[in-house]
Design a protein around this motif. Structure first.
Motif, PDB file in Angstrom:
ATOM      1  N   ASP A 108      16.584  10.190   8.059  1.00  0.00           N
ATOM      2  CA  ASP A 108      16.034   8.860   7.765  1.00  0.00           C
ATOM      3  C   ASP A 108      14.569   8.976   7.378  1.00  0.00           C
ATOM      4  N   VAL A 109      13.809   9.781   8.113  1.00  0.00           N
ATOM      5  CA  VAL A 109      12.380   9.947   7.829  1.00  0.00           C
ATOM      6  C   VAL A 109      12.186  10.557   6.443  1.00  0.00           C
ATOM      7  N   LYS A 110      12.945  11.601   6.125  1.00  0.00           N
ATOM      8  CA  LYS A 110      12.829  12.249   4.807  1.00  0.00           C
ATOM      9  C   LYS A 110      13.170  11.276   3.689  1.00  0.00           C
ATOM     10  N   ASP A 111      14.259  10.540   3.845  1.00  0.00           N
ATOM     11  CA  ASP A 111      14.681   9.576   2.833  1.00  0.00           C
ATOM     12  C   ASP A 111      13.639   8.467   2.674  1.00  0.00           C
ATOM     13  N   PHE A 112      13.130   7.954   3.797  1.00  0.00           N
ATOM     14  CA  PHE A 112      12.128   6.898   3.775  1.00  0.00           C
ATOM     15  C   PHE A 112      10.867   7.363   3.034  1.00  0.00           C
ATOM     16  N   VAL A 113      10.373   8.554   3.348  1.00  0.00           N
ATOM     17  CA  VAL A 113       9.160   9.070   2.701  1.00  0.00           C
ATOM     18  C   VAL A 113       9.400   9.259   1.204  1.00  0.00           C
ATOM     19  N   ASN A 114      10.551   9.788   0.826  1.00  0.00           N
ATOM     20  CA  ASN A 114      10.854   9.956  -0.602  1.00  0.00           C
ATOM     21  C   ASN A 114      10.844   8.618  -1.332  1.00  0.00           C
ATOM     22  N   LYS A 115      11.295   7.566  -0.680  1.00  0.00           N
ATOM     23  CA  LYS A 115      11.325   6.246  -1.310  1.00  0.00           C
ATOM     24  C   LYS A 115       9.932   5.630  -1.416  1.00  0.00           C
ATOM     25  N   VAL A 116       9.128   5.704  -0.347  1.00  0.00           N
ATOM     26  CA  VAL A 116       7.803   5.065  -0.396  1.00  0.00           C
ATOM     27  C   VAL A 116       6.827   5.837  -1.278  1.00  0.00           C
ATOM     28  N   MET A 117       7.089   7.129  -1.524  1.00  0.00           N
ATOM     29  CA  MET A 117       6.224   7.925  -2.404  1.00  0.00           C
ATOM     30  C   MET A 117       6.237   7.383  -3.844  1.00  0.00           C
ATOM     31  N   LEU A 118       7.259   6.639  -4.199  1.00  0.00           N
ATOM     32  CA  LEU A 118       7.385   6.125  -5.563  1.00  0.00           C
ATOM     33  C   LEU A 118       6.462   4.944  -5.853  1.00  0.00           C
ATOM     34  N   PHE A 119       5.815   4.406  -4.817  1.00  0.00           N
ATOM     35  CA  PHE A 119       4.973   3.232  -4.987  1.00  0.00           C
ATOM     36  C   PHE A 119       3.495   3.639  -5.018  1.00  0.00           C
ATOM     37  N   ASN A 120       2.722   3.018  -5.932  1.00  0.00           N
ATOM     38  CA  ASN A 120       1.338   3.410  -6.150  1.00  0.00           C
ATOM     39  C   ASN A 120       0.354   2.797  -5.171  1.00  0.00           C
ATOM     40  N   TYR A 121       0.775   1.876  -4.353  1.00  0.00           N
ATOM     41  CA  TYR A 121      -0.136   1.237  -3.406  1.00  0.00           C
ATOM     42  C   TYR A 121      -0.009   1.873  -2.026  1.00  0.00           C
ATOM     43  N   ASP A 122      -0.997   1.599  -1.168  1.00  0.00           N
ATOM     44  CA  ASP A 122      -0.998   2.150   0.182  1.00  0.00           C
ATOM     45  C   ASP A 122       0.059   1.478   1.047  1.00  0.00           C
ATOM     46  N   ILE A 123       0.743   2.285   1.827  1.00  0.00           N
ATOM     47  CA  ILE A 123       1.731   1.796   2.785  1.00  0.00           C
ATOM     48  C   ILE A 123       1.432   2.501   4.107  1.00  0.00           C
ATOM     49  N   ASP A 124       1.199   1.726   5.139  1.00  0.00           N
ATOM     50  CA  ASP A 124       0.859   2.274   6.446  1.00  0.00           C
ATOM     51  C   ASP A 124       1.935   1.939   7.465  1.00  0.00           C
ATOM     52  N   LEU A 125       2.055   2.790   8.472  1.00  0.00           N
ATOM     53  CA  LEU A 125       2.907   2.521   9.623  1.00  0.00           C
ATOM     54  C   LEU A 125       1.994   2.399  10.835  1.00  0.00           C
ATOM     55  N   VAL A 126       2.191   1.342  11.615  1.00  0.00           N
ATOM     56  CA  VAL A 126       1.341   1.075  12.771  1.00  0.00           C
ATOM     57  C   VAL A 126       2.213   1.066  14.028  1.00  0.00           C
ATOM     58  N   SER A 127       1.827   1.897  14.980  1.00  0.00           N
ATOM     59  CA  SER A 127       2.523   1.970  16.255  1.00  0.00           C
ATOM     60  C   SER A 127       1.467   2.006  17.345  1.00  0.00           C
ATOM     61  N   GLY A 128       1.374   0.909  18.092  1.00  0.00           N
ATOM     62  CA  GLY A 128       0.328   0.819  19.112  1.00  0.00           C
ATOM     63  C   GLY A 128      -1.040   0.834  18.448  1.00  0.00           C
ATOM     64  N   ARG A 129      -1.889   1.767  18.845  1.00  0.00           N
ATOM     65  CA  ARG A 129      -3.222   1.844  18.247  1.00  0.00           C
ATOM     66  C   ARG A 129      -3.309   2.862  17.128  1.00  0.00           C
ATOM     67  N   TYR A 130      -2.176   3.462  16.768  1.00  0.00           N
ATOM     68  CA  TYR A 130      -2.147   4.462  15.706  1.00  0.00           C
ATOM     69  C   TYR A 130      -1.674   3.852  14.396  1.00  0.00           C
ATOM     70  N   ALA A 131      -2.382   4.173  13.324  1.00  0.00           N
ATOM     71  CA  ALA A 131      -1.984   3.773  11.975  1.00  0.00           C
ATOM     72  C   ALA A 131      -1.951   5.032  11.125  1.00  0.00           C
ATOM     73  N   ILE A 132      -0.826   5.292  10.490  1.00  0.00           N
ATOM     74  CA  ILE A 132      -0.703   6.499   9.675  1.00  0.00           C
ATOM     75  C   ILE A 132      -0.170   6.137   8.288  1.00  0.00           C
TER      76      ILE A 132
END
Length: 76
Positions: A13-37
């Protein structure tokens, strides 16, 4: 900005998700608690607690194609 919640249950799921979001030119962040990546970073995603849903923040005003692309990971 568009916000939603996603769930990534398996390594593939993680590999597929990253491959899909890589196609977009804008920033996409994931936020979990106080961490944003960067959602385009496999290593970053694995540093999060994947047992819980994660907030996704896409820095765009037109998230339609993103939602189509990652729809199976969005928590309803």
């Amino acid at each position: 900005m568009y916000e939603t919640t996603i769930q990534l249950n398996a390594i593939n799921d993680v590999k597929d998700f990253v491959n899909k979001v890589m196609l977009f030119n804008y920033d996409i962040d994931l936020v979990s608690g106080r961490y944003a990546i960067d959602a385009k970073s496999i290593m970053g995603i694995f540093s999060l607690d994947l047992s819980k849903p994660i907030k996704l923040q896409a820095h765009t005003d037109d998230p339609e194609k993103l939602v189509e692309s990652i729809g199976k990971y969005i928590v309803k």
